[in-house]
Design a protein around this motif. Structure first.
Motif, PDB file in Angstrom:
ATOM      1  N   ASN A 279      26.835  37.946  38.870  1.00  0.00           N
ATOM      2  CA  ASN A 279      27.452  39.261  39.089  1.00  0.00           C
ATOM      3  C   ASN A 279      27.772  39.490  40.564  1.00  0.00           C
ATOM      4  N   ILE A 280      26.891  39.035  41.448  1.00  0.00           N
ATOM      5  CA  ILE A 280      27.195  39.147  42.882  1.00  0.00           C
ATOM      6  C   ILE A 280      28.424  38.313  43.218  1.00  0.00           C
ATOM      7  N   LEU A 281      28.516  37.136  42.590  1.00  0.00           N
ATOM      8  CA  LEU A 281      29.691  36.290  42.809  1.00  0.00           C
ATOM      9  C   LEU A 281      30.979  37.042  42.477  1.00  0.00           C
ATOM     10  N   GLU A 282      30.987  37.781  41.384  1.00  0.00           N
ATOM     11  CA  GLU A 282      32.182  38.541  41.003  1.00  0.00           C
ATOM     12  C   GLU A 282      32.572  39.523  42.115  1.00  0.00           C
ATOM     13  N   ILE A 283      31.564  40.145  42.735  1.00  0.00           N
ATOM     14  CA  ILE A 283      31.847  41.081  43.829  1.00  0.00           C
ATOM     15  C   ILE A 283      32.449  40.332  45.020  1.00  0.00           C
ATOM     16  N   ILE A 284      31.862  39.172  45.346  1.00  0.00           N
ATOM     17  CA  ILE A 284      32.384  38.385  46.469  1.00  0.00           C
ATOM     18  C   ILE A 284      33.842  37.990  46.222  1.00  0.00           C
ATOM     19  N   LEU A 285      34.144  37.565  45.007  1.00  0.00           N
ATOM     20  CA  LEU A 285      35.508  37.136  44.702  1.00  0.00           C
ATOM     21  C   LEU A 285      36.491  38.296  44.826  1.00  0.00           C
ATOM     22  N   ILE A 286      36.063  39.490  44.455  1.00  0.00           N
ATOM     23  CA  ILE A 286      36.923  40.661  44.629  1.00  0.00           C
ATOM     24  C   ILE A 286      37.095  40.981  46.112  1.00  0.00           C
ATOM     25  N   GLU A 287      36.011  40.869  46.886  1.00  0.00           N
ATOM     26  CA  GLU A 287      36.107  41.098  48.331  1.00  0.00           C
ATOM     27  C   GLU A 287      37.067  40.097  48.984  1.00  0.00           C
ATOM     28  N   ILE A 288      37.064  38.856  48.471  1.00  0.00           N
ATOM     29  CA  ILE A 288      38.010  37.857  48.989  1.00  0.00           C
ATOM     30  C   ILE A 288      39.442  38.291  48.706  1.00  0.00           C
ATOM     31  N   LEU A 289      39.701  38.794  47.493  1.00  0.00           N
ATOM     32  CA  LEU A 289      41.045  39.269  47.161  1.00  0.00           C
ATOM     33  C   LEU A 289      41.451  40.440  48.053  1.00  0.00           C
ATOM     34  N   ARG A 290      40.505  41.324  48.330  1.00  0.00           N
ATOM     35  CA  ARG A 290      40.791  42.455  49.228  1.00  0.00           C
ATOM     36  C   ARG A 290      41.173  41.969  50.624  1.00  0.00           C
ATOM     37  N   THR A 291      40.458  40.940  51.095  1.00  0.00           N
ATOM     38  CA  THR A 291      40.661  40.455  52.460  1.00  0.00           C
ATOM     39  C   THR A 291      41.920  39.602  52.585  1.00  0.00           C
ATOM     40  N   THR A 292      42.152  38.748  51.595  1.00  0.00           N
ATOM     41  CA  THR A 292      43.285  37.824  51.683  1.00  0.00           C
ATOM     42  C   THR A 292      44.573  38.399  51.118  1.00  0.00           C
ATOM     43  N   LYS A 293      44.448  39.446  50.267  1.00  0.00           N
ATOM     44  CA  LYS A 293      45.617  40.065  49.620  1.00  0.00           C
ATOM     45  C   LYS A 293      46.450  39.013  48.880  1.00  0.00           C
ATOM     46  N   THR A 294      45.758  38.172  48.106  1.00  0.00           N
ATOM     47  CA  THR A 294      46.419  37.121  47.349  1.00  0.00           C
ATOM     48  C   THR A 294      46.083  37.256  45.872  1.00  0.00           C
ATOM     49  N   ASN A 295      46.677  36.398  45.064  1.00  0.00           N
ATOM     50  CA  ASN A 295      46.388  36.351  43.639  1.00  0.00           C
ATOM     51  C   ASN A 295      45.401  35.233  43.347  1.00  0.00           C
TER      52      ASN A 295
END
Length: 275
Positions: free
Chosen positions: A143-159
């Motif tokens: 579940n923490i991993l899911e949060i990290i992956l969303i934070e990566i999307l926020r930071t990189t603004k990618t798909n």
């Protein structure tokens, strides 16, 4: 009375299928074999201390505390560290996940201290869960991993692409990591069967399916790569190199090296140094 009500639209697309394979903490202690390698899954790296360099395909990046690197599947990479200020990092392997980056890039790097400190907190939390072997730690880390992956999307603004990168077997990936770290030790297929609690014949079949080689052949390949680095970059004798790389004898080392490289270790050393 103040009151706010926020409607939840649902799970963000693209992260719910990802699978956590492993979490590791590494610190350089003058025993770090550094050679380019690939994985059939995505890796996330967070530098927690020290300095070094990160090699990915044809690029080289200096590393310092807080640097975060995402490497997509099947991308050649490695890390290097000096002895004065040894590199430390947390690595997380993720299946069913890769980032769709601009210009067909296969990696992304930024500094969390500057751009997203929350990622440091989440990565530390995952490592803490695993190190303390708390109840349900695997579930919490997923579940923490899911949060990290969303934070990566926020930071990189990618798909993100969530098509499976490999049909994962947690036991085989753990063994692969074990072989990567313990190649210099005496290791038999019976040892690996005991470590994984798998029947050795099933283990050989599964490992070959995921990595295209039996565990022992994979181990031999690691030892050959380590030996090549030592032949090129050290003045160790052939016997010292065979021992450092984990071979049982110099004659067996020479036999394996000739089979893999088509020449003796001495000839390889001479060729590399002349070139």
């Amino acid at each position: 009375m103040g009151f706010s009500n926020y409607q939840i639209a649902g799970k963000p697309a693209g992260t719910s299928k990802s699978n956590l394979i492993y979490i590791t903490y590494t610190k350089y202690e003058n025993d770090w074999p550094s050679f380019m390698h690939t994985h059939p899954f995505t890796e996330l790296f967070l530098v927690t201390g020290g300095v070094g360099e990160f090699y990915v395909e044809n690029d080289v990046y200096p590393l310092k505390k807080g640097d975060f690197i995402l490497v997509n599947p099947n991308t050649s990479h490695t890390e290097k560290s000096g002895e004065e200020n040894p590199l430390e990092y947390i690595a997380v392997a993720v299946d069913n996940y890769s980032l769709n980056l601009d210009n067909e890039a296969n990696h992304f790097m930024f500094n969390c201290i500057l751009k997203n400190p929350d990622i440091i907190k989440y990565m530390d939390s995952m490592l803490n869960e695993q190190e303390n072997n708390k109840p349900y730690s695997d579930h919490i880390c997923q579940n923490i991993l899911e949060i990290i992956l969303i934070e990566i999307l926020r930071t990189t603004k990618t798909n993100v692409d969530t098509e499976p990168t490999v049909n994962s077997s947690k036991e085989c990936f753990k063994l692969k990591k074990y072989l990567d770290s313990n190649y210099a030790s005496k290791i038999t297929i019976d040892d690996l069967a005991r470590l994984s609690n798998l029947n050795k014949y099933y283990l050989i079949h599964s490992f070959n399916r995921y990595f295209g080689s039996s565990p022992i052949n994979y181990l031999c390949k690691i030892r050959i790569r380590v030996a090549k680095e030592l032949l090129k970059n050290s003045d160790y004798s052939i016997d010292q190199i065979s021992q450092s790389a984990g071979f049982s004898s110099q004659s067996y080392f020479t036999q394996c090296f000739k089979k893999d490289c088509g020449m003796s270790p001495s000839a390889y050393r001479q060729k590399e140094r002349i070139g």
